[in-house]
Design a protein around this motif. Structure first.
Motif, PDB file in Angstrom:
ATOM      1  N   LEU A  45      -9.285   8.467   1.634  1.00 53.03           N
ATOM      2  CA  LEU A  45      -8.451   8.140   2.615  1.00 53.03           C
ATOM      3  C   LEU A  45      -7.174   8.904   2.745  1.00 53.03           C
ATOM      4  O   LEU A  45      -6.928   9.652   3.556  1.00 53.03           O
ATOM      5  CB  LEU A  45      -7.975   6.691   2.860  1.00 53.03           C
ATOM      6  CG  LEU A  45      -7.368   6.193   4.057  1.00 53.03           C
ATOM      7  CD1 LEU A  45      -8.136   6.113   5.419  1.00 53.03           C
ATOM      8  CD2 LEU A  45      -6.866   4.793   3.999  1.00 53.03           C
ATOM      9  N   LYS A  46      -6.629   9.030   1.414  1.00 54.45           N
ATOM     10  CA  LYS A  46      -5.464   9.501   1.138  1.00 54.45           C
ATOM     11  C   LYS A  46      -5.378  11.126   1.640  1.00 54.45           C
ATOM     12  O   LYS A  46      -4.563  11.979   2.056  1.00 54.45           O
ATOM     13  CB  LYS A  46      -4.897   9.435  -0.264  1.00 54.45           C
ATOM     14  CG  LYS A  46      -3.319  10.119  -0.460  1.00 54.45           C
ATOM     15  CD  LYS A  46      -2.238   9.305   0.599  1.00 54.45           C
ATOM     16  CE  LYS A  46      -0.822   9.733   0.172  1.00 54.45           C
ATOM     17  NZ  LYS A  46      -0.526  11.206   0.200  1.00 54.45           N
ATOM     18  N   SER A  47      -6.832  11.558   0.996  1.00 58.07           N
ATOM     19  CA  SER A  47      -6.973  13.107   1.077  1.00 58.07           C
ATOM     20  C   SER A  47      -7.248  13.295   2.605  1.00 58.07           C
ATOM     21  O   SER A  47      -6.627  14.722   3.085  1.00 58.07           O
ATOM     22  CB  SER A  47      -8.368  13.425   0.525  1.00 58.07           C
ATOM     23  OG  SER A  47      -8.899  14.695   0.740  1.00 58.07           O
ATOM     24  N   LEU A  48      -7.787  12.682   3.381  1.00 56.95           N
ATOM     25  CA  LEU A  48      -7.872  12.835   4.942  1.00 56.95           C
ATOM     26  C   LEU A  48      -6.668  12.561   5.340  1.00 56.95           C
ATOM     27  O   LEU A  48      -6.126  13.683   6.218  1.00 56.95           O
ATOM     28  CB  LEU A  48      -8.937  11.637   5.393  1.00 56.95           C
ATOM     29  CG  LEU A  48      -8.887  11.509   6.810  1.00 56.95           C
ATOM     30  CD1 LEU A  48      -9.310  13.037   7.458  1.00 56.95           C
ATOM     31  CD2 LEU A  48      -9.801  10.653   7.446  1.00 56.95           C
ATOM     32  N   GLU A  49      -5.414  11.735   5.064  1.00 54.00           N
ATOM     33  CA  GLU A  49      -4.169  11.902   5.748  1.00 54.00           C
ATOM     34  C   GLU A  49      -3.496  13.115   5.300  1.00 54.00           C
ATOM     35  O   GLU A  49      -2.925  13.757   6.199  1.00 54.00           O
ATOM     36  CB  GLU A  49      -3.543  10.600   5.058  1.00 54.00           C
ATOM     37  CG  GLU A  49      -4.106   9.196   5.352  1.00 54.00           C
ATOM     38  CD  GLU A  49      -3.299   8.140   4.690  1.00 54.00           C
ATOM     39  OE1 GLU A  49      -2.530   8.333   3.887  1.00 54.00           O
ATOM     40  OE2 GLU A  49      -3.633   7.010   5.257  1.00 54.00           O
ATOM     41  N   ASP A  50      -3.497  13.598   4.009  1.00 55.60           N
ATOM     42  CA  ASP A  50      -2.916  14.806   3.627  1.00 55.60           C
ATOM     43  C   ASP A  50      -3.417  15.802   4.326  1.00 55.60           C
ATOM     44  O   ASP A  50      -2.593  16.818   4.824  1.00 55.60           O
ATOM     45  CB  ASP A  50      -3.042  15.024   2.015  1.00 55.60           C
ATOM     46  CG  ASP A  50      -2.326  13.828   1.454  1.00 55.60           C
ATOM     47  OD1 ASP A  50      -1.475  13.171   1.853  1.00 55.60           O
ATOM     48  OD2 ASP A  50      -2.598  13.995   0.204  1.00 55.60           O
ATOM     49  N   ASP A  51      -4.751  15.892   4.675  1.00 54.54           N
ATOM     50  CA  ASP A  51      -5.249  16.992   5.196  1.00 54.54           C
ATOM     51  C   ASP A  51      -4.898  17.386   6.790  1.00 54.54           C
ATOM     52  O   ASP A  51      -4.677  18.044   7.404  1.00 54.54           O
ATOM     53  CB  ASP A  51      -6.767  17.009   5.302  1.00 54.54           C
ATOM     54  CG  ASP A  51      -7.344  17.470   3.842  1.00 54.54           C
ATOM     55  OD1 ASP A  51      -6.688  18.133   3.034  1.00 54.54           O
ATOM     56  OD2 ASP A  51      -8.559  17.338   3.725  1.00 54.54           O
TER      57      ASP A  51
END
Length: 816
Positions: free
Chosen positions: A760-766
């Motif tokens: 989820l955090k990776s998606l947010e950062d991207d």
């Protein structure tokens, strides 16, 4: 790595591999030149690698077509009537002199007719704008290479997109799936329709063919997969035969009988009724595959036919499982056990121009590659049709079981927006023909209405399904495929409503609008930079835009951070519940209420297949999903609110769709920068559209990470359990799994939670990085680039602006 490569990986749902492409400095040129070995190094995992290769192949074909048309010097291009016609309608004072080969025609009436009398057509608008952008692309290749020029060429290349929606069709044998598909697309004899014994055993995709011929593409599993599978089946049947003497009391597990039948059918289909005399080392003899050399070569087999009837007959051996094969006729080889998927391409079917209908088995497949493809397709379906016989639609267990078992794959783990429960054979009654036409009609209408009410009531009882789909997502149709095609009660079948569903999916409004909007933005940037002044005003505009961008990014970060906290809270509760109930959950699988002395075979199949067992005629056993269910249940409702399959709301899609640099307000404040602000506005819309697609694809990875992590955590005990011999096998398997879960439960569920939050955090950062980097680049190119070696596009801009306004106006009218 350049923007083109990064954007393609994101669009294809392969963002996890961006860092590898970046480390290897893969740019656009090297991207198109990747060899199989290069791809294997870049993407080690088979599933993502197969998806990448398929997408790259399609992109290369498209790129080749573009090169054949786009990279043509202007002096070699023929006179283009579209520019002649449209240029005649532009203002005489505003337009510049066209190049000789695009000189305006003197046939004013024709131009007037094109702009006024010709009815609105998205296809015409899209075609005209594409021709203009081909011309502009050729012009840019005549200019000096610089940052702006390269950006423009890259953006034009990225304009072309092919929208394709998937409609999955489920249903038990005899429910009428093939007949339904044939009726909906108006091809009565397309898909093979057999008796109840001959059922469809492979996935069949039905698409439109742009060429005037019927085609079938047969995709096989690999020969290595078949070798492993055929050896396992042979070994199982030998072991089972040895065990029969031990079961003298006749107490056997029914599922084993089903397995025996299934394995016998597969081996007999390919090797004939005398397959029992076939030695194990003869199964892979090339003589068994003379008709299908493509299987041994790992290639797709393409068949071409002149009619639907010929295609239906020609693909039967690749799709139909007929246990009575060879009875009373010359024995034929059937190849369905080797087939992964069949794609049928039908000419002159406008409904399927951007839609693929997929005839799907109910619960996947034991073969891993087929099962993986099944899961991917189910996850990509924007609409699902569940087909059942109207005489027992509300009470039929198998249809509802399909819905219950696939709900998480289609809903939170997929992108399905609508579930359509389709009750077939609405014209079938006892003594139907003995009634008058009026009575027959009344009988049909009454039963249709009662059936719809009963099915909807049954849906309301499915509480776990409703965590993924509301009643608004569920609709019931009643149809008679036969009567629709030939019968006197044709007008009372709801086949036309299903055709309307396909037409709505096929509607290319958004894709056309995205293309034309993008083209308008590109032309605005070209013309805007050539007219842009220098000095304080330009810097003032830039500073305000930069300020707006930063404030909008903060809003995005805030919304996404709140979502992360909500997820973390739900998952923490789920972890505690999972730890407390996992051992009881495990017992329901290891110690079922009804089991026989042969249950050890079932459990052995579970551990041999990584915790999953798919009996042909019974409910799937998925130990991994069972263990994951308390954790998944804790997040399901929050996940659905965060990533709704319908609409543009939710913390992710909602905040992205509200992103704005407030360009309209700046237009009224500053003069002379309208074109550049137009470009930025189209870039806003473009990044919103692209990120909505990224979110749609990546949310599947986020949701499915829970089960995937649990499955990976259980592999150690599965491998150990699979090695036990017959003596005390059941006891040893049970003890091994129970010990592993008891030992691992304090870490296993926490790890699953952490992996989901990391995804989820990776998606947010991207998302944040994509918005930030895209808008920064656009601002820099718009206001601070010194690259002015670009062509004059004032005429083309005027044409596209008119078409863009026409498209927006008609789109708005259609919505209202």
């Amino acid at each position: 790595m350049d923007d083109f490569v990064r954007d393609k990986l994101r669009q294809w749902g392969l963002s996890a591999w961006i860092y590898r492409f970046r480390d290897q400095e893969i740019d656009t040129e090297s991207f198109f030149g990747l060899e199989d070995e290069d791809i294997k190094d870049l993407i080690p995992k088979v599933g993502p690698r197969v998806r990448f290769k398929r997408r790259l192949k399609s992109l290369r074909q498209q790129h080749k077509q573009n090169q054949e048309t786009e990279f043509v010097p202007p002096e070699e291009m023929e006179t283009s009537s579209y520019l002649n016609e449209f240029s005649a309608s532009t203002s005489g004072t505003a337009k510049r002199k066209l190049e000789p080969e695009f000189e305006s025609s003197e046939e004013k009436p024709a131009a007037k007719q094109h702009c006024g009398a010709v009815p609105f057509s998205e296809a015409r608008i899209l075609s005209d704008v594409k021709k203009i952008m081909v011309h502009i692309h050729s012009k840019l290749f005549q200019q000096d290479n610089n940052k702006l020029n390269n950006f423009l060429k890259n953006e034009i290349t990225k304009l072309s997109t092919d929208k394709r929606e998937m409609v999955g069709v489920f249903g038990k044998t005899g429910a009428g799936k093939s007949s339904l598909i044939n009726a909906v697309i108006g091809q009565a004899n397309l898909l093979p329709i057999g008796d109840l014994n001959a059922c469809t055993s492979v996935m069949i995709k039905v698409e439109a063919n742009m060429e005037d011929k019927y085609e079938a593409e047969i995709e096989f599993i690999t020969k290595e997969e078949w070798q492993d599978e055929v050896w396992s089946m042979w070994q199982y049947l030998c072991d089972h035969k040895d065990q029969e003497n031990d079961d003298e009391d006749g107490c056997q597990d029914d599922s084993d009988d089903n397995d025996d039948d299934d394995y016998e059918n597969k081996l007999s289909a390919l090797y004939g009724k005398d397959r029992k005399q076939t030695k194990p080392d003869e199964f892979m003899d090339p003589k068994n595959f003379r008709e299908i050399p493509e299987f041994l070569q790992s290639k797709t087999k393409t068949l071409t036919f002149h009619s639907a009837e010929m295609l239906s007959e020609g693909i039967a051996k690749y799709t139909k499982n007929d246990p009575k094969q060879g009875e009373g006729k010359k024995l034929k080889r059937l190849y369905w056990p080797l087939v992964k998927c069949v794609t049928v391409k039908v000419p002159n079917i406008p409904l399927l121009q951007h839609v693929t209908l997929v005839d799907l088995p109910g619960n996947g497949d034991r073969n891993k590659s087929r099962d993986q493809m099944w899961k991917e397709i189910v996850g990509k379906c924007s609409t699902v049709w569940i087909v059942a016989d109207i005489t027992r639609s509300a009470s039929e267990i198998e249809s509802w079981q399909i819905l219950k078992s696939t709900a998480s794959l289609m809903g939170n783990g997929g992108e399905c927006q609508n579930i359509h429960f389709i009750c077939t054979k609405s014209d079938v009654f006892e003594d139907f023909r003995q009634h008058t036409a009026e009575d027959r009609l009344n009988l049909i209408l009454d039963r249709n209405m009662n059936t719809k009410l009963a099915v909807k009531e049954e849906f309301k009882k499915l509480h776990n399904v409703k965590k993924h789909f509301s009643e608004d997502n569920f609709e019931v149709f009643t149809v008679s495929s036969k009567e629709f095609l030939v019968g006197e009660l044709k007008e009372h079948s709801e086949i036309p409503k299903l055709q309307k569903v396909l037409q709505d999916l096929n509607d290319c409004h958004s894709e056309t609008l995205n293309y034309v909007s993008g083209a308008y933005g590109i032309l605005s940037l070209i013309q805007g930079t050539s007219l842009r002044g220098t000095g304080g005003k330009t810097e003032d505009v830039y500073d305000e835009l930069e300020k707006n961008k930063n404030s909008q990014l903060e809003l995005i970060k805030k919304s996404l951070d709140e979502t992360y906290s909500d997820f973390e809270k739900c998952l923490n509760e789920g972890v505690e519940k999972s730890k407390s109930c996992c051992e009881n959950t495990l017992r329901t699988v290891l110690y079922p209420r009804r089991s026989s002395r042969a249950f050890w075979r079932t459990l052995q199949c579970v551990v041999q297949n990584g915790g999953i067992y798919k009996p042909r005629k019974k409910q799937e056993i998925n130990l991994n999903m069972k263990l994951t269910s308390p954790l998944a249940n804790s997040i399901d409702e929050e996940f659905r609110k965060t990533f709704p399959t319908k609409g543009k709301n939710g913390p992710f899609n909602g905040v992205i769709n509200k992103f704005s640099l407030d360009t309209e307000k700046l237009k009224s404040k500053y003069s002379g920068v309208d074109l550049l602000l137009n470009f930025l506005k189209t870039e806003e819309e473009k990044i919103q559209s692209e990120l909505n697609k990224v979110i749609r694809d990546r949310k599947k990875t986020v949701y499915n990470s829970l089960t995937k992590t649990i499955e990976e955590s259980m592999q150690e005990c599965y491998k150990k359990s699979a090695g036990f011999s017959k003596t005390d096998t059941l006891k040893n398997i049970r003890e091994t799994i129970e010990t592993h879960v008891k030992k691992s439960k304090d870490t296993m569920f926490d790890k699953a939670k952490d992996v989901m939050l990391t995804e989820l955090k990776s998606l947010e950062d991207d998302i944040v990085e994509s918005v930030k980097s895209t808008m920064e680049e656009c601002l820099e190119l718009s206001f601070r680039t010194d690259d002015h070696s670009i062509p004059d596009v004032s005429t083309e801009l005027g044409i596209v602006e008119k078409l863009y306004d026409e498209l927006k106006r008609n789109t708005k009218d259609a919505v209202n």
